[in-house]
Design a protein around this motif. Sequence first.
Motif, mmCIF file in Angstrom:
data_model
loop_
_atom_site.group_PDB
_atom_site.id
_atom_site.type_symbol
_atom_site.label_atom_id
_atom_site.label_comp_id
_atom_site.label_asym_id
_atom_site.label_seq_id
_atom_site.Cartn_x
_atom_site.Cartn_y
_atom_site.Cartn_z
ATOM 1 N N ALA A 160 -13.293 -57.086 70.621
ATOM 2 C CA ALA A 160 -13.687 -56.260 69.478
ATOM 3 C C ALA A 160 -14.822 -55.310 69.848
ATOM 4 O O ALA A 160 -15.406 -55.394 70.917
ATOM 5 N N THR A 161 -15.108 -54.400 68.916
ATOM 6 C CA THR A 161 -16.313 -53.584 69.001
ATOM 7 C C THR A 161 -17.320 -54.195 68.046
ATOM 8 O O THR A 161 -17.095 -54.237 66.837
ATOM 9 N N THR A 162 -18.417 -54.713 68.593
ATOM 10 C CA THR A 162 -19.393 -55.424 67.779
ATOM 11 C C THR A 162 -20.669 -54.605 67.691
ATOM 12 O O THR A 162 -21.128 -54.057 68.691
ATOM 13 N N LEU A 163 -21.179 -54.489 66.472
ATOM 14 C CA LEU A 163 -22.379 -53.684 66.274
ATOM 15 C C LEU A 163 -23.603 -54.599 66.270
ATOM 16 O O LEU A 163 -23.599 -55.662 65.648
ATOM 17 N N MET A 164 -24.612 -54.156 66.994
ATOM 18 C CA MET A 164 -25.836 -54.941 67.097
ATOM 19 C C MET A 164 -26.957 -54.083 66.522
ATOM 20 O O MET A 164 -27.180 -52.961 66.983
ATOM 21 N N PHE A 165 -27.644 -54.593 65.501
ATOM 22 C CA PHE A 165 -28.650 -53.799 64.800
ATOM 23 C C PHE A 165 -30.042 -54.361 65.044
ATOM 24 O O PHE A 165 -30.306 -55.531 64.800
ATOM 25 N N GLU A 166 -30.916 -53.490 65.529
ATOM 26 C CA GLU A 166 -32.260 -53.937 65.880
ATOM 27 C C GLU A 166 -33.184 -54.039 64.673
ATOM 28 O O GLU A 166 -34.151 -54.793 64.684
ATOM 29 N N GLY A 167 -32.879 -53.296 63.631
ATOM 30 C CA GLY A 167 -33.865 -53.108 62.563
ATOM 31 C C GLY A 167 -33.744 -54.055 61.381
ATOM 32 O O GLY A 167 -33.248 -55.172 61.496
ATOM 33 N N VAL A 168 -34.211 -53.576 60.232
ATOM 34 C CA VAL A 168 -34.249 -54.366 59.003
ATOM 35 C C VAL A 168 -33.545 -53.576 57.894
ATOM 36 O O VAL A 168 -33.395 -52.361 57.998
ATOM 37 N N PRO A 169 -33.127 -54.278 56.814
ATOM 38 C CA PRO A 169 -32.308 -53.616 55.788
ATOM 39 C C PRO A 169 -33.019 -52.496 55.027
ATOM 40 O O PRO A 169 -32.354 -51.625 54.472
ATOM 41 N N ASN A 170 -34.344 -52.519 54.990
ATOM 42 C CA ASN A 170 -35.044 -51.559 54.117
ATOM 43 C C ASN A 170 -35.894 -50.550 54.894
ATOM 44 O O ASN A 170 -36.872 -50.030 54.388
ATOM 45 N N TYR A 171 -35.534 -50.295 56.134
ATOM 46 C CA TYR A 171 -36.284 -49.312 56.923
ATOM 47 C C TYR A 171 -35.324 -48.359 57.600
ATOM 48 O O TYR A 171 -34.352 -48.819 58.197
ATOM 49 N N PRO A 172 -35.545 -47.063 57.600
ATOM 50 C CA PRO A 172 -36.612 -46.381 56.870
ATOM 51 C C PRO A 172 -36.375 -46.300 55.371
ATOM 52 O O PRO A 172 -37.284 -45.878 54.654
#
Length: 650
Positions: free
Chosen positions: A326-338
């Motif tokens: 699959a293509t898996t997305l990896m997110f470094e940040g947080v839900p409310n930024y910016p």
Amino acid sequence: MSDVHVHRVQPAWKKNALIDNDTYLKWYADSVKNPDKFWGKHGKRIDWFKPFTKVKNTSFNGKVSIKWFEDGLTNVSYNCIDRHLKKRGDQTAIIWEGDNPYDDRKVTYNELYAHVCRFANVLKKHGVKKGDRVTIYMPMIPETAYAMLACTRLGAIHSVVFGGFSPDALAGRIDDCKSTIVVTADEGLRGGKPIPLKDNTDKAIDIAAKAGTKVEKVVVVRRTGGKTGWVPGRDVWYHEEAATVKAECKPEKMKAEDPLFILYTSGSTGKPKGVLHTTAGYLVYASMTHQYVFDYHDGDIYWCTADVGWVTGHSYIVYGPLANGATTLMFEGVPNYPSQSRFWEVIDKHKVNTFYTAPTALRALMGAGDGHVKKTSRKSLRVLGTVGEPINPEAWEWYFNVVGNAKLPIVDTWWQTETGGILITPLPGATDLKAGSATRPFFGVKPQLVDGEGKVLEGPADGNLCITDSWPGMMRTVYGDHDRFVQTYFSTYKGKYFTGDGCRRDADGYYWITGRVDDVINVSGHRMGTAEVESALVSHDKVSEAAVVGYPHDIKGQGIYCYVTLMAGTASSEELRKELVSHVRKEIGAIATPDKIQFAPGLPKTRSGKIMRRILRKIAEDDFGALGDTSTLADPAVVDDLVANRQNKK
Ligand code: WTA
């Protein structure tokens, strides 16, 4: 459950679905009737260097022994990378979305192969071999996945420690598995703020050394370029080392039951346990659940918002999706930024098809208002998921109606670090949904409800959730302490795996997880032992005794409520309250920040000295009209003081 609004499977969900309801019923019946045949077939979904001839060899009795596919040979990184190269070498394996929305990267399977081989060769160069433990204390960057996969390539056992844990917590985990090498980064980045991972590692290494484990090597990935301490000879930069090694490394032939990783998790007693997962059964189960639970189709863009420091990140960011190509997305940040729209903007930016997150994030975003969602398209979405804690029906309906425009299935997936993969869940094309229910068991999973005495409850009932037979993805032992494994999971109800969760089964056979029935609390989807917070509190020199309970919290699910008795002669004050809060953060990490601290001259104890937590929970919930029987208390008067000074008046 006629009072519950049922969301029927919509024609669009069924259209190209891998599993419809008839298939679910048939496969489920087959899987529990003849597990050898069922898993013998599905065990072949991964590639084997030597095929297995034995399938299931498990016992939940006596010493408890769990073996799956035991005579086969395979390798996890081979299955997550090499076997895809011919068909999808140029396909994106990992989409990385940085904390900063202008920062992103795509990594193809070919590139993933080269990165992982190099990482494996760097580890090898520094002495890592089959069976060694490698601690990984990293932010959410692709190098973290490279490091994990590199370990599996060599047959080393990784222990990923969540980047939000404190130096003390990291040290305990390094020492428990006697890990002499740590992979970390200079700093992490979340919501625009740097996290001093390398400095924390330095502190942890000093603490671990005092406990008897000497870390010999620290491999440091450069993320921010921020300043860090440096111990020449011990610390090496990953990018410098990677330039000295080849981009090829042969995968080790691993036995199915060779250890794959350790992941520390909280229980009701003592220090965190090293949950041990092994090679083949775990991968078969993680990949199979990823495919069917998310109705994953070739080419889908899949995003799980968890951190790789938790089991959800292991199974559903890295291993399950990559094993499936699959293509898996990896997110470094947080839900409310910016901004509060970040999740939905990322979905639009990368055309995400499957989105898997935690109820706590949904509750927080729901509170921020629908406008932040509605201004985005979210047209690419096909399946929504949740995990980590019970989802309240309001948050479920908001997810369904506002995020999904009442058109997308939600899979509420119940599982645990110990279970390796999802055990109770809807399947998008098969299962009618009820807001707040994890619905039905996955293939091969046999749930059972029992009462406090272990009596089996049939039909609609409310009880304690057990699983009566083994599935390939379950943990095999507590690292270094098999007795603790047997004691923790198989002794409460003999011959059954006890989950620690309470659960209701309705007239349709749907399961509703009601939360932990032991002294584990779930704060923002993070699992925590109240005993850990208590021991952090009593390690402060002004504290003589502490008791910690959870209480309902609008956003976090549960908040942390601490009752603290001070040393004789110590006066309580606002300052001391603040000092204790920061002390707990230092001992464990920010996720354990106490929400309420109540100074209590005494705690309610039975005459034999046992703290009556039931009473403390009620007071924390501001529900002291229902304290129940307090006559067995050694000193019933303490309750009056506790009630009078409660910190949670509604
Ligand atoms: C809780 C996370 C209700 C449960 C994968 C379990 C849930 C604990 C759900 C495991 C859900 C997880 N509904 N409760 N869908 N998913 N839980 O080990 O109490 O971090 O025992 O694993 O989270 O947490 P862990």
